[in-house]
Design a protein around this motif. Sequence first.
Motif, PDB file in Angstrom:
ATOM      1  N   GLY A  38      21.174  41.316 -39.645  1.00  0.00           N
ATOM      2  CA  GLY A  38      21.653  40.321 -40.599  1.00  0.00           C
ATOM      3  C   GLY A  38      21.235  40.616 -42.028  1.00  0.00           C
ATOM      4  O   GLY A  38      21.299  41.754 -42.484  1.00  0.00           O
ATOM      5  N   ILE A  41      19.022  43.542 -43.387  1.00  0.00           N
ATOM      6  CA  ILE A  41      19.484  44.934 -43.429  1.00  0.00           C
ATOM      7  C   ILE A  41      19.243  45.544 -44.808  1.00  0.00           C
ATOM      8  O   ILE A  41      18.796  46.688 -44.919  1.00  0.00           O
ATOM      9  CB  ILE A  41      20.975  45.009 -43.030  1.00  0.00           C
ATOM     10  N   SER A  42      19.517  44.778 -45.868  1.00  0.00           N
ATOM     11  CA  SER A  42      19.290  45.306 -47.218  1.00  0.00           C
ATOM     12  C   SER A  42      17.831  45.681 -47.401  1.00  0.00           C
ATOM     13  O   SER A  42      17.510  46.706 -48.019  1.00  0.00           O
ATOM     14  CB  SER A  42      19.664  44.253 -48.273  1.00  0.00           C
ATOM     15  N   ASP A  46      15.907  49.205 -48.388  1.00  0.00           N
ATOM     16  CA  ASP A  46      14.870  49.276 -49.427  1.00  0.00           C
ATOM     17  C   ASP A  46      13.589  49.900 -48.869  1.00  0.00           C
ATOM     18  O   ASP A  46      12.952  50.726 -49.519  1.00  0.00           O
ATOM     19  CB  ASP A  46      14.530  47.869 -49.953  1.00  0.00           C
ATOM     20  N   GLU A  49      14.004  53.662 -48.497  1.00  0.00           N
ATOM     21  CA  GLU A  49      14.100  54.341 -49.790  1.00  0.00           C
ATOM     22  C   GLU A  49      12.753  54.379 -50.505  1.00  0.00           C
ATOM     23  O   GLU A  49      12.352  55.406 -51.047  1.00  0.00           O
ATOM     24  CB  GLU A  49      15.145  53.638 -50.675  1.00  0.00           C
ATOM     25  N   LYS A  61      15.097  61.779 -44.146  1.00  0.00           N
ATOM     26  CA  LYS A  61      15.988  60.771 -43.591  1.00  0.00           C
ATOM     27  C   LYS A  61      16.689  61.343 -42.377  1.00  0.00           C
ATOM     28  O   LYS A  61      17.196  62.476 -42.418  1.00  0.00           O
ATOM     29  CB  LYS A  61      17.064  60.435 -44.631  1.00  0.00           C
TER      30      LYS A  61
ATOM     31  N   ILE B  41      24.228  45.044 -49.419  1.00  0.00           N
ATOM     32  CA  ILE B  41      24.217  46.081 -48.384  1.00  0.00           C
ATOM     33  C   ILE B  41      24.458  45.479 -46.993  1.00  0.00           C
ATOM     34  O   ILE B  41      25.212  46.028 -46.192  1.00  0.00           O
ATOM     35  CB  ILE B  41      22.881  46.861 -48.424  1.00  0.00           C
ATOM     36  N   SER B  42      23.842  44.322 -46.733  1.00  0.00           N
ATOM     37  CA  SER B  42      24.050  43.682 -45.425  1.00  0.00           C
ATOM     38  C   SER B  42      25.523  43.352 -45.213  1.00  0.00           C
ATOM     39  O   SER B  42      26.054  43.514 -44.114  1.00  0.00           O
ATOM     40  CB  SER B  42      23.236  42.388 -45.332  1.00  0.00           C
ATOM     41  N   VAL B  45      27.571  46.378 -44.212  1.00  0.00           N
ATOM     42  CA  VAL B  45      27.468  46.692 -42.779  1.00  0.00           C
ATOM     43  C   VAL B  45      28.326  45.717 -41.981  1.00  0.00           C
ATOM     44  O   VAL B  45      29.040  46.120 -41.050  1.00  0.00           O
ATOM     45  CB  VAL B  45      25.992  46.653 -42.323  1.00  0.00           C
ATOM     46  N   LYS B  61      33.447  55.399 -36.956  1.00  0.00           N
ATOM     47  CA  LYS B  61      32.370  55.392 -37.928  1.00  0.00           C
ATOM     48  C   LYS B  61      32.048  56.821 -38.319  1.00  0.00           C
ATOM     49  O   LYS B  61      31.919  57.687 -37.458  1.00  0.00           O
ATOM     50  CB  LYS B  61      31.123  54.783 -37.278  1.00  0.00           C
ATOM     51  N   ILE B  64      26.703  57.542 -42.640  1.00  0.00           N
ATOM     52  CA  ILE B  64      26.163  56.450 -43.437  1.00  0.00           C
ATOM     53  C   ILE B  64      25.090  57.049 -44.328  1.00  0.00           C
ATOM     54  O   ILE B  64      24.159  57.687 -43.839  1.00  0.00           O
ATOM     55  CB  ILE B  64      25.564  55.343 -42.550  1.00  0.00           C
ATOM     56  N   ILE B  65      25.253  56.859 -45.629  1.00  0.00           N
ATOM     57  CA  ILE B  65      24.335  57.477 -46.589  1.00  0.00           C
ATOM     58  C   ILE B  65      23.657  56.371 -47.395  1.00  0.00           C
ATOM     59  O   ILE B  65      24.331  55.467 -47.897  1.00  0.00           O
ATOM     60  CB  ILE B  65      25.114  58.402 -47.548  1.00  0.00           C
ATOM     61  N   THR B  66      22.342  56.449 -47.506  1.00  0.00           N
ATOM     62  CA  THR B  66      21.647  55.515 -48.387  1.00  0.00           C
ATOM     63  C   THR B  66      21.041  56.299 -49.539  1.00  0.00           C
ATOM     64  O   THR B  66      20.740  57.478 -49.413  1.00  0.00           O
ATOM     65  CB  THR B  66      20.517  54.759 -47.655  1.00  0.00           C
ATOM     66  N   SER B  67      20.876  55.624 -50.671  1.00  0.00           N
ATOM     67  CA  SER B  67      20.266  56.278 -51.818  1.00  0.00           C
ATOM     68  C   SER B  67      19.654  55.230 -52.729  1.00  0.00           C
ATOM     69  O   SER B  67      19.788  54.031 -52.489  1.00  0.00           O
ATOM     70  CB  SER B  67      21.307  57.100 -52.581  1.00  0.00           C
ATOM     71  N   THR B  68      18.966  55.691 -53.751  1.00  0.00           N
ATOM     72  CA  THR B  68      18.375  54.788 -54.735  1.00  0.00           C
ATOM     73  C   THR B  68      19.027  55.057 -56.079  1.00  0.00           C
ATOM     74  O   THR B  68      19.099  56.201 -56.510  1.00  0.00           O
ATOM     75  CB  THR B  68      16.852  55.028 -54.845  1.00  0.00           C
ATOM     76  N   SER B  81      18.605  49.971 -54.138  1.00  0.00           N
ATOM     77  CA  SER B  81      19.107  50.757 -53.014  1.00  0.00           C
ATOM     78  C   SER B  81      20.620  50.629 -52.922  1.00  0.00           C
ATOM     79  O   SER B  81      21.188  49.605 -53.306  1.00  0.00           O
ATOM     80  CB  SER B  81      18.487  50.264 -51.701  1.00  0.00           C
ATOM     81  N   ILE B  83      24.209  51.850 -50.365  1.00  0.00           N
ATOM     82  CA  ILE B  83      24.672  52.382 -49.078  1.00  0.00           C
ATOM     83  C   ILE B  83      26.129  52.795 -49.209  1.00  0.00           C
ATOM     84  O   ILE B  83      26.886  52.209 -50.010  1.00  0.00           O
ATOM     85  CB  ILE B  83      24.497  51.350 -47.940  1.00  0.00           C
TER      86      ILE B  83
END
Lengths: 92, 92
Positions: A38, A41-42, A46, A49, A61, B41-42, B45, B61, B64-68, B81, B83
């Motif tokens: 829910g 997730i954000s 964080d 990162e 990662k 971000i939530s 998703v 799908k 999935i890439i995350t970054s800052t 952050s 996504i």
Amino acid sequence: MLKDNTVFVGNKPVMNYVLAVVTQFNNGADEVAIKARGKAISRAVDTAEIALNRFLEHVDKGDIITSTEVIDTDSGRTNVSSIEILLRNRHD
Amino acid sequence: MLKDNTVFVGNKPVMNYVLAVVTQFNNGADEVAIKARGKAISRAVDTAEIALNRFLEHVDKGDIITSTEVIDTDSGRTNVSSIEILLRNRHD
């Protein structure tokens, strides 16, 4: 490490979870899974990162997996999204 | 499609973004990127999960890439952050 470690991210301040992740690697974990559902997730993103950018020099990662979980509540069943972010020690 | 399509997720109701994703695939997109920053971000998703589970039968799908990202605000620079969730038509 025989077993992979998991950090469940909830509603506490993000640095609590960052510290939990960093501690697990310092204790010899090869892989740590950061999980959340829910709105948390954000905060899980964080957590990953901040841990990677500020604290963990030898960790990469890994896969990021999202899914939908069915939860039983007082008002019936509901769907909630979840995320799992894997971090891996690269041993260099 | 010559160009990949992107849906930026913000603070609107999630179904707005689900509709945007589904529409892009219905218009022939091979790949749609769902992007969000910070607390959204939530919802990004949620958007991917709802679109895949309820509306898109021939879409997988992808990564999935995350970054800052560093953002300039009135009170100085801050990190946020982000996504990016890729969905791909598998043409079957």
